[in-house]
Each structure stands twice: as structure tokens, then as C-alpha cells.
Design a protein around this motif. Structure first.
Motif, PDB file in Angstrom:
ATOM      1  N   GLN A  20       0.841  -1.199   0.000  1.00  0.00           N
ATOM      2  CA  GLN A  20       0.000   0.000   0.000  1.00  0.00           C
ATOM      3  C   GLN A  20       0.874   1.245   0.000  1.00  0.00           C
ATOM      4  O   GLN A  20       0.849   2.070   0.913  1.00  0.00           O
ATOM      5  N   GLN A  21       1.615   1.372  -1.069  1.00  0.00           N
ATOM      6  CA  GLN A  21       2.597   2.446  -1.183  1.00  0.00           C
ATOM      7  C   GLN A  21       1.959   3.831  -1.130  1.00  0.00           C
ATOM      8  O   GLN A  21       2.414   4.717  -0.406  1.00  0.00           O
ATOM      9  N   ALA A  22       0.903   4.013  -1.901  1.00  0.00           N
ATOM     10  CA  ALA A  22       0.297   5.340  -2.007  1.00  0.00           C
ATOM     11  C   ALA A  22      -0.390   5.755  -0.707  1.00  0.00           C
ATOM     12  O   ALA A  22      -0.364   6.932  -0.332  1.00  0.00           O
ATOM     13  N   LEU A  23      -1.008   4.804  -0.020  1.00  0.00           N
ATOM     14  CA  LEU A  23      -1.665   5.136   1.241  1.00  0.00           C
ATOM     15  C   LEU A  23      -0.645   5.509   2.311  1.00  0.00           C
ATOM     16  O   LEU A  23      -0.882   6.418   3.119  1.00  0.00           O
ATOM     17  N   ALA A  24       0.486   4.814   2.337  1.00  0.00           N
ATOM     18  CA  ALA A  24       1.541   5.175   3.281  1.00  0.00           C
ATOM     19  C   ALA A  24       2.057   6.583   2.994  1.00  0.00           C
ATOM     20  O   ALA A  24       2.339   7.354   3.916  1.00  0.00           O
ATOM     21  N   LYS A  25       2.163   6.927   1.731  1.00  0.00           N
ATOM     22  CA  LYS A  25       2.589   8.274   1.349  1.00  0.00           C
ATOM     23  C   LYS A  25       1.574   9.309   1.838  1.00  0.00           C
ATOM     24  O   LYS A  25       1.945  10.375   2.354  1.00  0.00           O
ATOM     25  N   GLN A  26       0.286   9.006   1.696  1.00  0.00           N
ATOM     26  CA  GLN A  26      -0.734   9.941   2.169  1.00  0.00           C
ATOM     27  C   GLN A  26      -0.683  10.112   3.688  1.00  0.00           C
ATOM     28  O   GLN A  26      -0.859  11.220   4.204  1.00  0.00           O
ATOM     29  N   PHE A  27      -0.437   9.008   4.397  1.00  0.00           N
ATOM     30  CA  PHE A  27      -0.309   9.098   5.851  1.00  0.00           C
ATOM     31  C   PHE A  27       0.864  10.004   6.217  1.00  0.00           C
ATOM     32  O   PHE A  27       0.763  10.846   7.124  1.00  0.00           O
ATOM     33  N   ALA A  28       1.972   9.861   5.490  1.00  0.00           N
ATOM     34  CA  ALA A  28       3.129  10.725   5.722  1.00  0.00           C
ATOM     35  C   ALA A  28       2.797  12.181   5.410  1.00  0.00           C
ATOM     36  O   ALA A  28       3.216  13.090   6.130  1.00  0.00           O
ATOM     37  N   GLU A  29       2.007  12.410   4.380  1.00  0.00           N
ATOM     38  CA  GLU A  29       1.638  13.781   4.010  1.00  0.00           C
ATOM     39  C   GLU A  29       0.763  14.423   5.087  1.00  0.00           C
ATOM     40  O   GLU A  29       0.877  15.632   5.348  1.00  0.00           O
ATOM     41  N   ILE A  30      -0.097  13.640   5.714  1.00  0.00           N
ATOM     42  CA  ILE A  30      -0.914  14.176   6.814  1.00  0.00           C
ATOM     43  C   ILE A  30      -0.013  14.589   7.974  1.00  0.00           C
ATOM     44  O   ILE A  30      -0.198  15.653   8.581  1.00  0.00           O
ATOM     45  N   LEU A  31       0.979  13.751   8.298  1.00  0.00           N
ATOM     46  CA  LEU A  31       1.903  14.089   9.385  1.00  0.00           C
ATOM     47  C   LEU A  31       2.725  15.323   9.038  1.00  0.00           C
ATOM     48  O   LEU A  31       2.964  16.185   9.895  1.00  0.00           O
ATOM     49  N   ASP A  32       3.158  15.418   7.795  1.00  0.00           N
ATOM     50  CA  ASP A  32       3.925  16.587   7.365  1.00  0.00           C
ATOM     51  C   ASP A  32       3.077  17.849   7.480  1.00  0.00           C
ATOM     52  O   ASP A  32       3.539  18.883   7.977  1.00  0.00           O
ATOM     53  N   PHE A  33       1.836  17.772   7.033  1.00  0.00           N
ATOM     54  CA  PHE A  33       0.930  18.910   7.175  1.00  0.00           C
ATOM     55  C   PHE A  33       0.766  19.287   8.640  1.00  0.00           C
ATOM     56  O   PHE A  33       0.783  20.467   9.004  1.00  0.00           O
ATOM     57  N   THR A  34       0.604  18.275   9.487  1.00  0.00           N
ATOM     58  CA  THR A  34       0.371  18.510  10.909  1.00  0.00           C
ATOM     59  C   THR A  34       1.510  19.281  11.552  1.00  0.00           C
ATOM     60  O   THR A  34       1.290  20.290  12.236  1.00  0.00           O
ATOM     61  N   LEU A  35       2.742  18.829  11.336  1.00  0.00           N
ATOM     62  CA  LEU A  35       3.883  19.513  11.943  1.00  0.00           C
ATOM     63  C   LEU A  35       4.054  20.920  11.378  1.00  0.00           C
ATOM     64  O   LEU A  35       4.394  21.850  12.107  1.00  0.00           O
ATOM     65  N   THR A  36       3.808  21.077  10.080  1.00  0.00           N
ATOM     66  CA  THR A  36       3.956  22.392   9.464  1.00  0.00           C
ATOM     67  C   THR A  36       2.894  23.354   9.972  1.00  0.00           C
ATOM     68  O   THR A  36       3.184  24.498  10.340  1.00  0.00           O
ATOM     69  N   PHE A  37       1.639  22.904   9.999  1.00  0.00           N
ATOM     70  CA  PHE A  37       0.543  23.747  10.476  1.00  0.00           C
ATOM     71  C   PHE A  37       0.770  24.162  11.921  1.00  0.00           C
ATOM     72  O   PHE A  37       0.667  25.348  12.267  1.00  0.00           O
ATOM     73  N   ASP A  38       1.076  23.192  12.775  1.00  0.00           N
ATOM     74  CA  ASP A  38       1.218  23.486  14.197  1.00  0.00           C
ATOM     75  C   ASP A  38       2.389  24.416  14.466  1.00  0.00           C
ATOM     76  O   ASP A  38       2.320  25.271  15.359  1.00  0.00           O
ATOM     77  N   ASP A  39       3.472  24.260  13.711  1.00  0.00           N
ATOM     78  CA  ASP A  39       4.614  25.159  13.887  1.00  0.00           C
ATOM     79  C   ASP A  39       4.245  26.583  13.491  1.00  0.00           C
ATOM     80  O   ASP A  39       4.594  27.542  14.189  1.00  0.00           O
ATOM     81  N   LEU A  40       3.517  26.736  12.388  1.00  0.00           N
ATOM     82  CA  LEU A  40       3.073  28.072  11.960  1.00  0.00           C
ATOM     83  C   LEU A  40       2.117  28.679  12.985  1.00  0.00           C
ATOM     84  O   LEU A  40       2.180  29.875  13.275  1.00  0.00           O
ATOM     85  N   CYS A  94      10.948  14.068   4.892  1.00  0.00           N
ATOM     86  CA  CYS A  94      11.236  12.813   5.599  1.00  0.00           C
ATOM     87  C   CYS A  94      11.592  13.088   7.062  1.00  0.00           C
ATOM     88  O   CYS A  94      11.190  12.337   7.955  1.00  0.00           O
ATOM     89  N   LEU A  95      12.329  14.160   7.316  1.00  0.00           N
ATOM     90  CA  LEU A  95      12.657  14.542   8.690  1.00  0.00           C
ATOM     91  C   LEU A  95      11.386  14.850   9.485  1.00  0.00           C
ATOM     92  O   LEU A  95      11.209  14.393  10.617  1.00  0.00           O
ATOM     93  N   ARG A  96      10.487  15.625   8.875  1.00  0.00           N
ATOM     94  CA  ARG A  96       9.254  15.998   9.569  1.00  0.00           C
ATOM     95  C   ARG A  96       8.368  14.782   9.812  1.00  0.00           C
ATOM     96  O   ARG A  96       7.777  14.641  10.892  1.00  0.00           O
ATOM     97  N   VAL A  97       8.273  13.909   8.831  1.00  0.00           N
ATOM     98  CA  VAL A  97       7.441  12.715   8.979  1.00  0.00           C
ATOM     99  C   VAL A  97       7.990  11.823  10.090  1.00  0.00           C
ATOM    100  O   VAL A  97       7.237  11.297  10.914  1.00  0.00           O
TER     101      VAL A  97
END
Length: 328
Positions: free
Chosen positions: A128-148, A257-260
Motif C-alpha cells: 500500500q505504497q500510495a496510502l503510506a505516502k498519504q499518511f506521511a503527508e498528513i503528518l507533514d501537514f500537521t507539523l507544518t501547520f502546528d509550527d506556523l 522525511c525529517l518531519r514525517v
């Protein structure tokens, strides 16, 4: 389609004496047919992520208008100017909050797809390559949003002023101005709780993940926590590889990758009963912190602070002193 994960089996690693070739292709993964249904649902939410982040980056606030209104409490013109400046900003804050709820709504579907069944975390990642990528994208969004959010005090200031002023205007029966009101009292209460947290999207994710493992009794909690830890360790292993920068087309993927990696550790720490820092944790925290500290000075201060202040178990007695010392 490039493989999201290429991992030599343990036997291959033992026979070759090598470490194995581990590579999560966050740049090129695309959905297979079995992934398509969940992928499309999550994509409809993630497609808006960059717009939300851009709106948050450009959020200036109404600091001056509010300051003038507070300093000149009897000047009705300044009060009105401040109100008119704040109302559209609260509309944006409502939009951010509602987007957080959209992220929350799709997370259980992703977790179910990635953590259910007899497959190991590595098998899920391979299949499930694409779903794992989407999960990583949610985490990346989360750290970026919360930091801002954490670095923009105008957000709390604007919303606090809005709520105080809204109460006064209602008491004054300013019915002719009700069309300018962006949120109901109930919505304002929910938004207030959301913005009270330093990391509001992380709070949503951790609560949603905890709820997922509680409500899905047929899926052992270890399925979810093992998935999080395996993915975190794989991110770290890639970052440790000196050839990793040559395997990616965009330097932003390295930062992604660091943020994820950090996001996975924080989420794991909130969901796992003993957290990510205990001696018998399945995440190699010491190696993770080393990877972060090996980055250019000042470039990952926000991620180190996220481990210091957004985790749940760092200050527990079960956390080894040497791990705590690394994050001082």
C-alpha cells in the motif's frame, strides 16, 4: 511505478553482510486498484492542504487595530474598525478548524487500511505504497501547520478579541451587525478549545488515533503502534544513508522525511501505553535525535522542540536520563 519500499529479507541481509536497501519513495508512489477507494477519499482532503498552509503563512492578524481599540475604549470608530478587521480573520480561523476536522474524518480509514489484517507493517508498506505516502503527508501537514500556529501569536489574540467583542455587541443588541458574525457560540467554544492547544492538529491526530485503537477491538493496538514505529525507523534509516540525497529529485523530500519521522514518533508516543522514550521502545530514539542534530545548525530547531514539548512521555520516570539529556 517506483517501489515505496525495497527491503532485503533478513536472510539476504545476513548472507550479504549488508544493511539492506531501504527506500520509501515519497515522490513517485501512485495508488493500486485496491488502494483507490481510500486513496481518493483522502486525496480530496489533502488536495486542500497547501492552500490551507499558504493562508496560514500569510495570516497577518489585526494587532494594530485591536491595540488602538483597546487603548481608546470610548472611540466608537476605532471599535468598529477593529471589529471589521477581525471578523474576516475569524472566518479564516474557522476554515482552519474545519479543515482539521476533515483531516480527522479520513484518518481512521487510512489507519484501518494500513493496520488491519494479518500483514506485518513492512508488508503493508510494500502493498500500500500510495496510502503510506498519504499518511506521511498528513503528518507533514500537521507539523507544518502546528509550527506556523505556535509562532503566530496574532491567532490567539484575534480570536480572544473577537469573542470578547462579540459578547459585548450581543449584550448591546447590535442586531444590525449580526451579518458580520462568522461563528455561532457553539462553534466559537469548539474553536476556542482547538486553538488553546499549542499543537492543535497533532491533538486531533493523537485523539483520533487513540479512538481508532479503542473502538476497533478486532485490530490489536500493536498493529497500529508497530506500523508507526516501523515507518519512523525506516525514515531514520533512509536519512542515515549518505546516498539518500542522490535518490530523491527534490531537496524538500529530505526535509519532508525529517518531519514525517518526528511526527510518527510524537504520534506513537501519544498512542503507545509507555510511549516512545522508554528503554524497551521499538523506536531508536537515540539514533533519531542524532540524525536531527547532524543537520545544519538551526535548520531543525522546530523538530527538536516538537520532541521536547509535543510528546507525552519524555519526562516520565521510564525515560532514560541519557535520552533526556540529549534533548536538553
Amino acid at each position: 511505478m517506483g517501489n515505496l519500499l525495497r527491503l532485503l529479507t533478513r536472510e539476504d541481509q545476513d548472507s550479504s553482510g549488508g544493511k539492506g536497501d531501504i527506500f520509501l519513495d515519497f515522490e513517485n508512489a501512485s495508488p493500486t486498484e485496491p488502494e483507490r477507494r481510500v486513496y481518493d477519499v483522502v486525496k480530496s482532503v489533502l488536495d486542500e492542504a497547501q492552500r490551507i498552509l499558504q493562508e496560514l503563512r500569510s495570516y497577518q492578524g489585526a494587532n494594530e487595530e485591536i491595540r488602538q481599540a483597546i487603548s481608546n475604549a470610548f472611540d466608537e470608530q476605532l471599535q468598529e474598525l477593529a471589529w471589521k478587521a477581525v471578523v474576516p480573520l475569524v472566518g479564516k480561523l474557522k476554515m482552519f478548524y474545519e479543515y482539521g476536522l476533515e483531516v480527522e474524518s479520513v484518518l481512521p480509514q487510512l489507519l484501518h487500511a494500513l493496520c488491519s489484517g494479518p500483514e506485518t507493517p513492512l508488508e503493508h508498506l510494500e502493498r500500500q505504497q500510495a496510502l503510506a505516502k498519504q499518511f506521511a503527508e498528513i503528518l507533514d501537514f500537521t507539523l507544518t501547520f502546528d509550527d506556523l500556529k505556535m509562532t503566530n501569536p496574532a491567532i490567539q489574540n484575534d480570536f480572544s478579541y473577537y469573542r470578547r467583542t462579540l459578547s459585548r455587541r450581543k449584550m448591546a443588541n447590535a442586531d444590525d451587525d449580526n451579518e458580520g458574525i462568522q461563528v455561532s457560540n457553539e462553534m466559537a467554544n469548539r474553536m476556542s478549545l482547538f486553538y488553546a492547544y499549542p499543537t492543535p492538529i497533532l491533538k486531533i491526530l493523537s485523539d483520533a488515533t487513540s479512538k481508532f485503537v479503542t473502538e476497533n477491538k478486532s485490530i490489536p493496538i500493536e498493529n497500529t503502534t508497530n506500523f508507526l514505529s516501523v515507518l519512523a525507523n525506516l525514515c531514520r534509516t533512509m536519512l542515515e544513508d549518505p546516498e539518500f540525497p542522490s535518490k530523491i529529485a527534490n531537496q524538500e523530500t529530505y526535509l519532508f522525511c525529517l518531519r514525517v519521522m518526528v511526527g510518527l514518533i510524537i504520534l506513537y508516543d501519544h498512542v503507545h501505553p509507555i510511549g516512545a522514550f522508554a528503554k524497551n521502545s521499538t523506536i531508536d530514539i537515540k539514533a533519531t535525535i542524532k540524525v536531527l542534530k547532524d543537520q545544519q545548525q538551526g535548520s531543525v530547531d522546530g523538530l527538536l522542540n516538537a520532541l521536547r514539548y509535543s510528546t507525552k512521555h519524555l519526562n516520565d520516570d521510564t525515560t532514560p536520563k541519557n535520552i533526556k539529556a540529549l534533548l536538553v
